[in-house]
Design an enzyme around this catalytic site. Structure first.
Site, mmCIF file in Angstrom:
data_model
loop_
_atom_site.group_PDB
_atom_site.id
_atom_site.type_symbol
_atom_site.label_atom_id
_atom_site.label_comp_id
_atom_site.label_asym_id
_atom_site.label_seq_id
_atom_site.Cartn_x
_atom_site.Cartn_y
_atom_site.Cartn_z
ATOM 1 N N SER A 136 0.847 -1.188 0.000
ATOM 2 C CA SER A 136 0.000 0.000 0.000
ATOM 3 C C SER A 136 0.881 1.235 0.000
ATOM 4 O O SER A 136 2.008 1.209 0.510
ATOM 5 C CB SER A 136 -0.896 0.010 1.243
ATOM 6 O OG SER A 136 -1.579 1.248 1.369
ATOM 7 N N TYR A 147 -2.069 -0.264 10.436
ATOM 8 C CA TYR A 147 -2.140 -0.642 9.024
ATOM 9 C C TYR A 147 -0.859 -0.220 8.311
ATOM 10 O O TYR A 147 -0.240 -1.005 7.587
ATOM 11 C CB TYR A 147 -3.361 -0.010 8.366
ATOM 12 C CG TYR A 147 -3.493 -0.329 6.892
ATOM 13 C CD1 TYR A 147 -3.973 -1.556 6.474
ATOM 14 C CD2 TYR A 147 -3.112 0.597 5.921
ATOM 15 C CE1 TYR A 147 -4.080 -1.865 5.122
ATOM 16 C CE2 TYR A 147 -3.214 0.306 4.575
ATOM 17 C CZ TYR A 147 -3.699 -0.925 4.176
ATOM 18 O OH TYR A 147 -3.788 -1.222 2.828
#
Length: 249
Positions: A136, A147
C-alpha cells in the site's frame, strides 16, 4: 499448466486479479475465508473456459499457509506464482485496541511471511516462480496506524526476500496501490477500480519488478513525503487522534 495462488480472492482486488489471470489461461487457486463467494467465482471462471480450485483459507491461522500450499501442490503438482493479496484495514490511531492491531499484523504481515515460507521450497524445487505482495502507499507514508506499520513491514520483508532469492529464478515484486474502489473504500467515490491493480500484477508476473505504485500519481506523493516529511506532518497532524476521539464520543 501455470498455477497461481491468489489470497483474498473472494472480493475486490483478489477477485479481479483471479479473473484476469484465469482469462489468460492460468490455473487459479482461490483462497479466502468465504467459501460461498469462492465457489461462485470458480463457477464464473469455469463457465468462461478457465480452471479454478477453491481452497477456503483463513490466512490469520498460523497453519493456514502450509495447508494452502500443500493442498495446491496436491491438486496441481506445482505452484508457479503466489499473490499475497489478503488484507484488512483498521483504525489509524495508536489508540486502537490490541485485538484490532493483532488482526492487522496477522493478516497483513505474518500471513504473507508464512505463505512465502511455505511456497519458496516448492518454487526452489521447480527452479522458477513469482511472488507478488500487495502492499500500500500507506506502507511508504505513515498515516494509517497499525495498518501503515504492517505495510511498512511488508515492504521490508519483500525487499529482503527479493535479495535472498536473487539468482534462484524466483521473482519477488511489491505492488503498492493507493485508494482503490473496494469494500474497504466504499465510503469514497471517484476511485479507480481494482482492474488497475490486477493489470500491475499481471505485468510483474511476466516481468518481476521491485515495486510498482498504482495509480502512478501516488509516486509524487511518496517522493514528496520522503524528501520533505514536514509537509506530510503538517497535512496529517492530529487527524487520526481527532477521528478516534469523535468515534469514541
Amino acid at each position: 499448466m501455470t498455477v497461481v495462488i491468489v489470497t483474498g480472492a473472494s472480493s475486490g482486488i483478489g477477485r479481479t486479479t483471479a479473473l484476469r489471470l484465469a482469462g489468460r489461461g492460468w490455473t487459479t487457486v482461490l483462497a479466502a475465508r468465504r467459501a460461498a463467494e469462492l465457489e461462485a467465482l470458480a463457477g464464473e471462471i469455469r463457465a468462461a473456459g478457465g480452471t479454478a480450485h477453491v481452497v477456503p483459507t483463513d490466512v490469520a491461522d498460523p497453519a493456514g499457509a502450509g495447508a494452502l500450499v500443500g493442498r495446491t501442490v496436491k491438486l496441481t503438482g506445482r505452484v508457479d506464482a503466489l499473490v499475497n493479496n489478503a488484507g484488512v484495514g483498521g483504525d489509524a490511531s495508536v489508540l486502537a485496541d490490541d485485538a484490532a492491531v493483532r488482526t492487522i499484523i496477522e493478516v497483513n504481515l505474518l500471513a504473507p511471511i508464512r505463505l512465502m515460507r511455505a511456497v519458496v521450497p516448492v518454487m526452489r524445487g521447480q527452479g522458477s516462480g513469482a511472488i507478488v505482495n500487495i502492499g500500500s502507499v500507506a506502507g511508504e507514508i505513515g498515516i494509517g496506524g497499525a495498518y501503515s506499520a504492517s505495510k511498512f513491514g511488508l515492504r521490508g520483508i519483500n525487499d529482503s526476500v527479493r535479495r535472498e532469492l536473487a539468482g534462484t529464478g524466483i521473482g519477488v515484486s511489491l505492488i503498492e496501490p493507493g485508494f482503490i474502489a473496494t469494500e474497504l473504500t466504499a465510503h469514497r467515490s471517484g476511485l479507480p477500480g481494482p482492474e488497475i491493480v490486477a493489470d500491475a500484477v499481471e505485468r510483474v508476473l511476466k516481468r518481476p519488478r521491485r515495486r510498482v505504485v498504482v495509480p502512478g500519481k501516488y509516486r509524487a506523493a511518496i517522493l514528496l513525503s520522503n524528501a520533505l516529511p514536514f509537509i506530510t506532518d503538517r497535512v496529517y497532524a492530529g487527524r487520526a487522534a481527532k477521528k478516534h476521539a469523535n468515534t469514541a464520543d
